[in-house]
Each structure stands twice: as structure tokens, then as C-alpha cells.
Design a protein around this motif. Structure first.
Motif, short mmCIF file in Angstrom:
data_model
loop_
_atom_site.label_atom_id
_atom_site.label_comp_id
_atom_site.label_asym_id
_atom_site.label_seq_id
_atom_site.Cartn_x
_atom_site.Cartn_y
_atom_site.Cartn_z
N ASN A 34 -10.84 -31.78 37.29
CA ASN A 34 -10.81 -33.05 36.55
C ASN A 34 -10.54 -32.82 35.08
OD1 ASN A 34 -11.37 -34.47 38.87
ND2 ASN A 34 -13.48 -34.96 38.35
N ARG A 35 -11.14 -31.81 34.50
CA ARG A 35 -10.93 -31.54 33.08
C ARG A 35 -9.49 -31.13 32.79
NH1 ARG A 35 -16.70 -28.33 32.34
NH2 ARG A 35 -18.01 -30.21 32.39
N ARG A 36 -8.93 -30.31 33.67
CA ARG A 36 -7.53 -29.92 33.49
C ARG A 36 -6.62 -31.14 33.62
NH1 ARG A 36 -9.12 -25.40 36.65
NH2 ARG A 36 -8.15 -26.27 38.53
N TRP A 37 -6.90 -31.94 34.64
CA TRP A 37 -6.07 -33.12 34.86
C TRP A 37 -6.16 -34.09 33.69
CZ3 TRP A 37 -7.57 -34.60 40.61
CH2 TRP A 37 -7.13 -33.57 41.45
N ALA A 38 -7.34 -34.24 33.12
CA ALA A 38 -7.51 -35.18 32.01
C ALA A 38 -6.59 -34.81 30.84
CB ALA A 38 -8.97 -35.22 31.56
N GLU A 39 -6.45 -33.51 30.58
CA GLU A 39 -5.56 -33.08 29.50
C GLU A 39 -4.12 -33.47 29.79
OE1 GLU A 39 -6.37 -31.74 26.60
OE2 GLU A 39 -8.49 -31.88 27.12
N ARG A 40 -3.68 -33.24 31.02
CA ARG A 40 -2.29 -33.56 31.39
C ARG A 40 -2.04 -35.06 31.38
NH1 ARG A 40 0.44 -30.36 36.11
NH2 ARG A 40 2.16 -31.34 34.97
N VAL A 41 -2.99 -35.80 31.91
CA VAL A 41 -2.82 -37.25 31.97
C VAL A 41 -2.83 -37.85 30.57
CG1 VAL A 41 -3.94 -39.40 32.69
CG2 VAL A 41 -3.73 -37.50 34.31
N ALA A 42 -3.72 -37.37 29.70
CA ALA A 42 -3.77 -37.89 28.34
C ALA A 42 -2.43 -37.71 27.63
CB ALA A 42 -4.88 -37.20 27.56
N ALA A 43 -1.79 -36.57 27.83
CA ALA A 43 -0.49 -36.33 27.20
C ALA A 43 0.54 -37.33 27.69
CB ALA A 43 -0.03 -34.90 27.49
N LEU A 44 0.49 -37.69 28.97
CA LEU A 44 1.43 -38.66 29.51
C LEU A 44 1.17 -40.07 28.98
CD1 LEU A 44 1.49 -37.42 33.22
CD2 LEU A 44 3.31 -37.15 31.52
N VAL A 45 -0.10 -40.46 28.98
CA VAL A 45 -0.44 -41.80 28.48
C VAL A 45 -0.07 -41.91 27.01
CG1 VAL A 45 -2.32 -43.42 28.02
CG2 VAL A 45 -2.31 -42.12 30.16
N GLU A 46 -0.51 -40.95 26.22
CA GLU A 46 -0.29 -41.02 24.78
C GLU A 46 1.17 -40.78 24.41
OE1 GLU A 46 -3.28 -38.36 23.15
OE2 GLU A 46 -4.80 -39.34 24.42
N GLY A 47 1.94 -40.26 25.35
CA GLY A 47 3.38 -40.11 25.14
C GLY A 47 4.16 -41.36 25.52
N GLY A 48 3.44 -42.42 25.90
CA GLY A 48 4.10 -43.69 26.23
C GLY A 48 4.76 -43.72 27.58
N ARG A 49 4.35 -42.84 28.52
CA ARG A 49 5.00 -42.78 29.82
C ARG A 49 4.51 -43.86 30.80
NH1 ARG A 49 7.07 -37.83 31.05
NH2 ARG A 49 8.09 -38.95 32.77
N LYS A 50 3.46 -44.57 30.47
CA LYS A 50 2.86 -45.61 31.33
C LYS A 50 2.64 -45.09 32.75
CE LYS A 50 4.50 -49.69 28.84
NZ LYS A 50 5.22 -50.99 28.94
N PRO A 51 1.83 -44.03 32.90
CA PRO A 51 1.65 -43.44 34.22
C PRO A 51 0.66 -44.21 35.08
CG PRO A 51 0.32 -42.27 32.63
CD PRO A 51 1.10 -43.29 31.84
N PHE A 52 0.89 -44.14 36.38
CA PHE A 52 -0.06 -44.63 37.37
C PHE A 52 -0.61 -43.39 38.05
CE2 PHE A 52 -1.71 -46.25 41.29
CZ PHE A 52 -2.09 -47.55 41.02
N ILE A 53 -1.88 -43.08 37.80
CA ILE A 53 -2.49 -41.85 38.29
C ILE A 53 -3.23 -42.16 39.58
CG2 ILE A 53 -4.11 -39.99 37.80
CD1 ILE A 53 -2.74 -41.99 34.92
N ALA A 54 -2.82 -41.52 40.66
CA ALA A 54 -3.42 -41.74 41.98
C ALA A 54 -3.96 -40.42 42.49
CB ALA A 54 -2.39 -42.31 42.95
N VAL A 55 -5.28 -40.28 42.45
CA VAL A 55 -5.94 -39.04 42.87
C VAL A 55 -7.08 -39.38 43.81
CG1 VAL A 55 -5.31 -37.76 40.79
CG2 VAL A 55 -7.45 -39.06 40.83
N GLY A 56 -7.55 -38.39 44.56
CA GLY A 56 -8.61 -38.61 45.52
C GLY A 56 -9.82 -39.29 44.91
N ALA A 57 -10.44 -40.18 45.67
CA ALA A 57 -11.52 -41.00 45.15
C ALA A 57 -12.69 -40.18 44.63
CB ALA A 57 -12.00 -41.97 46.24
N GLY A 58 -12.89 -38.97 45.15
CA GLY A 58 -13.95 -38.13 44.65
C GLY A 58 -13.77 -37.73 43.20
N HIS A 59 -12.55 -37.86 42.69
CA HIS A 59 -12.27 -37.48 41.30
C HIS A 59 -12.49 -38.61 40.31
CE1 HIS A 59 -10.59 -33.58 42.42
NE2 HIS A 59 -9.98 -34.18 43.42
N VAL A 60 -12.86 -39.79 40.77
CA VAL A 60 -13.03 -40.92 39.86
C VAL A 60 -14.48 -41.40 39.79
CG1 VAL A 60 -10.64 -41.65 40.20
CG2 VAL A 60 -12.45 -42.72 41.56
#
Length: 291
Positions: free
Chosen positions: A244-270
Motif C-alpha cells: 500500500n505504501r509503495r502504491w500510494a507513492e505511484r498513485v500520488a504522482a499520477l493524481v498530482e500529474g493531472g492524469r485523472k486516474p481511476f485506481i482499482a485495487v483489491g478491497a483489502g487494500h482500501v
């Protein structure tokens, strides 16, 4: 045996992230679908969406909603755990290159003596024999047997439906990285993994877990994320918290880069204090649950 190994190819995806369990019975009265979905807004206003998925589902589950379709339609990029999920050859190749070793102890000697009866029950349920796995690492045995007793079908998983949308996609991990993570487990942690899979097969949470996901019941999902194999602190740290911590770094870069990502990961990760919504809240994001 080959068929059982192929069933394991999504094991790394769903063991720690809620792969559906279901008793296989026809359930005409499933609750109205409302799986947990967040709109996430970065401190500077960039947006994304976070959705907890099931990687394997019974055929009759209707989970899409108007709210989901609106959010997914606004997103410009789909982010999933594995982008090439249907590349069975790649997955099996990575699995096979790591799963076998010479000189392993007999399978029944790799678990605590008190767990051998439970392991025997798992083997029986999967239609397998201990001798089938004489040269297979314990982590790989756990994935194969988990695949063999899984009652939801990965073909009906949320990930595959979203990947079929044609939206640009990016993966958070690769098959190689996932299997390397399992292969790097200590002998004791691999035993915990095998014993945890046996325990979960014995306790089979049935349609209750599926209903909890459908209704977005995060409390129930969090309870599940702290049972079975994830009762091992080592496994929970490696398979859930650190990822989760690794993913958060990658996802933050996408969001803050204006990519408007839809992140779909296993429910245990949320769910939980180390779940992605909580991690992003700590980063100053506004996490607005819209479903």
C-alpha cells in the motif's frame, strides 16, 4: 497439475486483497450494489478515484452502479495491480521460474504438526495429494491450493471487466515483482502462508464477505483483512502494508500529474489504518466517499 498451477496465476493478486468467496449457491436476494468508491482530491486540486475490487466473483453478481459509471467515465487512466492480467504465458513463466527447488521437506513436514489435519483437508478439497508438490516451494503450493479451492471465478473479476473497457491502463506491479515477493518469504513465513490458506478454506466466509463488498461495508471487509493468513504480522506487513505504501507513492504522482486516474485495487487494500484512503488522508488529500 498444470490446470491447478494456472489457477494460481492470480493468487498474488487476491490473497491479500479480497478475492471473492461464495458458497456457490444461487442467491437471488443479493443486496443492492454499492461497493466503496472515493473521489480523491490532491492538495492542489487534482482529482482521481479509488475503488475497492473483488478479483474473483460468481457469475451472477451485478456490481456496477450509475455512480461508478459516471466516475469511471470521467477518469482518463485506469490503474490496476497488474496491467497484463490476461497474459497467462507471462504469469506462468514467472511462476515456474521461481516455484521449484530440489531437496525440499515433504509437504506435511513444512507446517506445524497441529496444522497437518487442516492441510490434509485443504488438499482433499483441492483434489490434490501432498506428493504432487514434492519439489514446489511452500508459497507456490499455497497459491496453487488457494486457486484450487477458490469459489469465485477470476474470469468474472472486476479487474478484467475494467481492463476490457479499452481505457489507457497502467499497472502498479508486475507478475515478476509479485512472485518475487512471495519467493522472498522466509521458510517460516511460507509456512504461515500455507497454514493461513488452509485456515481460510476451512472457515470459508461464504456470501457474507461478498455481500459486505457489494454494500461497501468497510468494517466487515477490515475484519476479513485481519483473519486467515493476514493474522501473521510478517505476511500482513509484506503483502498489504508495504505494498500500500509503495502504491500510494505511484498513485500520488499520477493524481498530482493531472492524469485523472481511476485506481482499482483489491478491497483489502482500501480498509484499515494502513489502507489507501487513510494513507492519502495523511498526505493532505480530501477523500470523499461517493459510494
Amino acid at each position: 497439475m498444470i490446470a491447478r498451477i494456472l489457477l494460481a496465476i492470480t493468487g498474488a493478486l487476491w490473497l491479500a486483497g479480497c478475492g471473492a468467496t461464495d458458497d456457490g449457491a444461487v442467491t437471488p436476494d443479493r443486496p443492492e450494489a454499492s461497493p466503496a468508491l472515493w473521489e480523491m482530491t490532491a492538495p492542489d486540486g487534482e482529482r482521481g478515484w479509488l475503488f475497492g475490487t473483488m478479483h474473483a466473483l460468481p457469475e451472477d453478481v451485478e456490481w456496477r452502479t450509475a455512480t461508478f459509471d459516471t466516475a469511471f467515465g470521467q477518469a482518463q487512466l485506469l490503474v490496476v495491480e497488474i496491467a497484463n492480467l490476461d497474459d497467462t504465458a507471462a504469469s506462468f513463466g514467472e511462476f515456474r521460474s521461481r516455484a521449484y527447488s530440489d531437496g525440499l521437506a515433504p509437504l506435511e513436514r513444512r507446517v506445524d504438526p497441529a496444522q497437518r489435519e487442516r492441510l490434509d483437508a485443504l488438499l482433499d478439497k483441492a483434489g490434490a495429494e501432498a506428493d504432487d508438490f514434492a519439489d514446489m516451494e511452500s508459497w507456490a503450493v499455497a497459491l496453487v491450493l488457494a486457486g484450487g479451492v477458490r469459489e469465485g471465478d477470476p474470469a468474472n473479476g472486476v479487474d478484467r471487466e475494467l481492463l476490457a473497457s479499452g481505457k489507457p491502463v497502467q499497472g502498479l506491479e508486475s507478475f515478476a515483482a509479485q512472485y518475487a515477493l512471495f519467493d522472498g518469504l522466509s521458510t517460516a513465513a511460507q509456512a504461515d502462508l500455507l497454514e493461513g490458506v488452509a485456515l481460510e478454506a476451512e472457515e470459508n466466509t461464504g456470501p457474507g464477505l461478498l455481500d459486505a463488498w457489494l454494500t461497501g461495508n468497510l468494517h466487515r471487509l477490515d475484519e476479513h483483512a485481519n483473519t486467515g493468513l493476514l493474522t501473521s504480522p510478517v505476511l500482513k506487513q509484506l503483502l498489504l502494508t508495504e505494498r500500500n505504501r509503495r502504491w500510494a507513492e505511484r498513485v500520488a504522482a499520477l493524481v498530482e500529474g493531472g492524469r485523472k486516474p481511476f485506481i482499482a485495487v483489491g478491497a483489502g487494500h482500501v480498509v484499515g489504518l494502513d489502507g489507501l484512503p487513510e494513507l492519502f488522508s495523511r498526505r493532505g488529500y480530501t477523500m470523499r466517499r461517493i459510494q
